[in-house]
Design an enzyme around this catalytic site. Structure first.
Site, PDB file in Angstrom:
ATOM      1  CG  HIS A   4       4.350  -7.206   6.266  1.00  0.00           C
ATOM      2  ND1 HIS A   4       4.943  -5.998   6.001  1.00  0.00           N
ATOM      3  CD2 HIS A   4       3.396  -7.397   5.472  1.00  0.00           C
ATOM      4  CE1 HIS A   4       3.525  -4.752   5.377  1.00  0.00           C
ATOM      5  NE2 HIS A   4       3.179  -6.133   5.023  1.00  0.00           N
ATOM      6  CE1 TYR A  62      -4.983  -5.231   1.487  1.00  0.00           C
ATOM      7  CE2 TYR A  62      -6.711  -6.470   2.390  1.00  0.00           C
ATOM      8  CZ  TYR A  62      -5.552  -5.728   2.492  1.00  0.00           C
ATOM      9  OH  TYR A  62      -3.818  -6.129   2.807  1.00  0.00           O
ATOM     10  CG  ASP A 103      18.694 -12.597   0.283  1.00  0.00           C
ATOM     11  OD1 ASP A 103      19.095 -11.571   0.528  1.00  0.00           O
ATOM     12  OD2 ASP A 103      19.053 -13.825   0.847  1.00  0.00           O
ATOM     13  CG  HIS A 127       2.044  -2.063   0.177  1.00  0.00           C
ATOM     14  ND1 HIS A 127       2.232  -3.578   0.283  1.00  0.00           N
ATOM     15  CD2 HIS A 127       3.136  -1.647   0.257  1.00  0.00           C
ATOM     16  CE1 HIS A 127       3.596  -3.918   0.551  1.00  0.00           C
ATOM     17  NE2 HIS A 127       4.198  -3.007   0.284  1.00  0.00           N
ATOM     18  CB  ILE A 128      -4.742  -2.563  -2.628  1.00  0.00           C
ATOM     19  CG1 ILE A 128      -3.633  -2.632  -3.565  1.00  0.00           C
ATOM     20  CG2 ILE A 128      -5.694  -1.653  -2.891  1.00  0.00           C
ATOM     21  CD1 ILE A 128      -4.665  -3.984  -4.587  1.00  0.00           C
ATOM     22  CB  SER A 129      -4.265  -0.800   2.160  1.00  0.00           C
ATOM     23  OG  SER A 129      -3.508  -1.793   2.468  1.00  0.00           O
ATOM     24  NE  ARG A 134      -2.156  -5.645   8.158  1.00  0.00           N
ATOM     25  CZ  ARG A 134      -2.592  -6.391   7.575  1.00  0.00           C
ATOM     26  NH1 ARG A 134      -1.978  -7.628   6.425  1.00  0.00           N
ATOM     27  NH2 ARG A 134      -3.054  -7.417   7.774  1.00  0.00           N
ATOM     28  CG  ASN A 139       0.529  -5.553  -3.738  1.00  0.00           C
ATOM     29  OD1 ASN A 139       1.567  -5.822  -2.456  1.00  0.00           O
ATOM     30  ND2 ASN A 139       0.078  -4.966  -3.598  1.00  0.00           N
TER      31      ASN A 139
HETATM   32  C1  DQA Z   1      -0.690  -5.617   0.500  1.00  0.00           C
HETATM   33  C2  DQA Z   1      -0.462  -4.729   2.703  1.00  0.00           C
HETATM   34  C3  DQA Z   1      -0.085  -6.361   3.247  1.00  0.00           C
HETATM   35  O1  DQA Z   1       0.340  -6.105   4.422  1.00  0.00           O
HETATM   36  C4  DQA Z   1      -1.014  -7.381   3.114  1.00  0.00           C
HETATM   37  O2  DQA Z   1      -0.413  -7.930   3.477  1.00  0.00           O
HETATM   38  C5  DQA Z   1      -1.944  -8.068   2.056  1.00  0.00           C
HETATM   39  C6  DQA Z   1      -2.120  -6.089   0.952  1.00  0.00           C
HETATM   40  C7  DQA Z   1      -1.404  -4.173   0.479  1.00  0.00           C
HETATM   41  O3  DQA Z   1      -1.473  -4.307  -1.221  1.00  0.00           O
HETATM   42  O4  DQA Z   1      -2.140  -3.311   0.822  1.00  0.00           O
HETATM   43  O5  DQA Z   1      -1.898  -8.875   1.186  1.00  0.00           O
HETATM   44  O6  DQA Z   1       0.335  -5.757   0.181  1.00  0.00           O
END
Ligand code: DQA
Length: 146
Positions: free
Chosen positions: A81, A22, A88, A101-103, A112, A75
Site C-alpha cells: 500500500h 488469513y 521501483d 493477496h490472501i484476503s 487496503r 505478496n
Molecule cells: C495481505 C493484505 C494486506 O493488506 C495486509 O497488510 C497483509 C496481507 C493479504 O495477503 O491479504 O499483511 O497482503
C-alpha cells in the site's frame, strides 16, 4: 518454468494472526501446497519471506541479475500500500511479477484498496486464500505459453 514466491511483512505469522482473515494454514503449509500444485504441472518453485523492505528489494534484484526465474509471485503484505521502493524494484526487473493477496483487499479497510505495486505488475490476484497464489501461477504459465 521456475517461479519464485515472495512473501513480505507479517506473512510469516500466517496461520497464527487474524485467522478469520488469513485462515489457519501456516506459511509453511501454504508453501507446501503451492509447491505440490506447481510440481504436478512441471513448474519448479522457490520460496522467500522477509519482514524487511530492503531485503525484498534485494531478492527482486537478485532474481533479475541471476536470471534465475521466469516469474515471481509477490505478496508484499502492508508494503503493497505504500512502498515506492518495491514498486521501483518491480519496474526495474524484466521478470513478470504477480501481486498476490490472501484476503479480499477490496472488501476491507479503505487503505487496503490502494496498491502502489499494481501498475507495474503483470497482474493481481486477491481474495482466494491459498488459491490466490495458485491462480497467479496459472496466470504466469498461460502468459508464458502465448
Ligand atoms: C495481505 C493484505 C494486506 O493488506 C495486509 O497488510 C497483509 C496481507 C493479504 O495477503 O491479504 O499483511 O497482503
Amino acid at each position: 518454468m521456475k517461479i519464485l514466491v515472495i512473501n513480505g511483512v507479517n506473512l510469516n505469522l500466517t496461520g497464527k494472526r487474524e485467522r478469520s482473515v488469513y485462515g489457519s494454514q501456516t506459511l509453511e503449509e501454504i508453501n507446501e501446497k503451492i509447491s505440490a500444485y506447481a510440481k504436478a504441472r512441471g513448474i519448479e518453485t522457490a520460496f522467500y519471506q522477509s519482514n524487511i523492505e530492503g531485503e525484498l528489494v534485494n531478492k527482486l534484484h537478485e532474481a533479475f541479475l541471476n536470471k534465475s526465474f521466469d516469474g515471481i509471485l509477490l505478496n508484499a503484505g502492508a508494503f503493497t500500500h505504500y512502498s515506492y521502493a518495491l514498486r521501483d524494484a518491480i519496474a526495474a526487473i524484466d521478470i513478470p511479477v504477480v501481486e498476490v493477496h490472501i484476503s479480499n483487499v477490496h472488501a476491507r479497510e479503505e487503505f487496503r484498496k490502494n496498491s502502489v505495486l499494481s501498475e507495474v505488475c503483470a497482474g493481481t490476484v486477491f481474495g482466494f486464500g491459498v488459491g490466490s497464489y495458485i491462480a497467479a501461477i496459472e496466470g504466469l504459465k498461460f502468459r508464458a505459453e502465448q
